[in-house]
Design a protein around this motif. Sequence first.
Motif, mmCIF file in Angstrom:
data_model
loop_
_atom_site.group_PDB
_atom_site.id
_atom_site.type_symbol
_atom_site.label_atom_id
_atom_site.label_comp_id
_atom_site.label_asym_id
_atom_site.label_seq_id
_atom_site.Cartn_x
_atom_site.Cartn_y
_atom_site.Cartn_z
ATOM 1 N N ALA A 218 2.567 -1.574 -11.010
ATOM 2 C CA ALA A 218 1.358 -2.245 -10.533
ATOM 3 C C ALA A 218 1.029 -3.486 -11.357
ATOM 4 C CB ALA A 218 0.172 -1.276 -10.552
ATOM 5 N N TYR B 287 4.725 0.404 -4.929
ATOM 6 C CA TYR B 287 5.580 1.575 -5.161
ATOM 7 C C TYR B 287 6.818 1.121 -5.907
ATOM 8 C CZ TYR B 287 8.589 5.589 -4.474
ATOM 9 O OH TYR B 287 9.411 6.662 -4.685
ATOM 10 N N ARG C 9 4.115 3.167 -8.513
ATOM 11 C CA ARG C 9 2.818 2.749 -9.046
ATOM 12 C C ARG C 9 2.917 2.179 -10.447
ATOM 13 N NH1 ARG C 9 -0.832 0.755 -6.736
ATOM 14 N NH2 ARG C 9 -2.181 1.206 -8.514
#
Length: 324
Positions: free
Chosen positions: A132, A127, A129
């Motif tokens: 990532a 978090y 996203r």
Amino acid sequence: MAWLRAPDRSRIDADLTWLAAGGRHLLTWLDADYPALLREAGTAPAALFVDGDASSLWLPQIAVVGARSATAGGLANARSFASHLAAAGLVVTSGLADGVDAAAHAAALDAGRATIAVMGTGPDLVYPRRQAALAERIRGRGALVSEFPPGVPARPDHFPRRNRIIAGLPLGVLVVEAGVQSGSLITARLAGEQGREVFALPGSIHNPLARGCHQLIRQGARLVETADEIVEELAPLARALGDRLRARLAEPLQAATAEPPDGATAAHDAEYVKVLAALGYDPVSLDELASRTGLGVAALSSMLLLLELEGEVSNSGGGRYQRR
């Protein structure tokens, strides 16, 4: 507690399944590998889930934090300071948030060094996203760390808890850019309460994201203009932590278990002699040195930092070292 009397077996099985994959660890308060500085913090978590190199949590760290909506200048400063601090041998620690956090993590990785991300979710959930890909890079060269088990999503109250870990792991905290209501000020306050060094970058009086830094400076944080000022301040603390790491590594490295005599330096230790012999006088990368010595990158990073502080080794930039 009810959950201790009747634990959720399915959750425990899910955690064990996650831990069974390579490079994943659970460090409890009772483990010798639990990070030393965090253990000394009054609010340290009972356990940490780690995805990546758990030994990096023992290396000398500097937390670099700041605004999620940082200005272009703030992001540039975050990248510049993180890059220089990483090249000096300090592991950059932050919170994987947008803005200053992400810029600091990426700069450390681009410098070929490890970085640690402390998360407000379980270690398997990123978090926000959009970070990532950055999290995957950190997993490969550093560590993702969380006190929350796998599968736990982000919640607003998780992030102050995350901040206390960011404050407890490193030798000091650098606030790059922050408003007066920024969570970075919470991290700085917690760091100061735990006896860590707090640094802040000054900014324009017209920039609202400089006001948090100015407030910290008025409260006693050190105003810094260059990364070298931070390195100079933290060098003695890094050396002390390095001595503790040497003691921690003594058994697996088959080093002498006795305390060194008065006046002895790292260069007199058998393992350090081995590193110096493998190093030579031409610049060599950390990975190549690890291949030559058979030692882990985390252990080598700490040993090289000590040798650099003692004037035996110089950092030639780009993650390469040579004997003086």
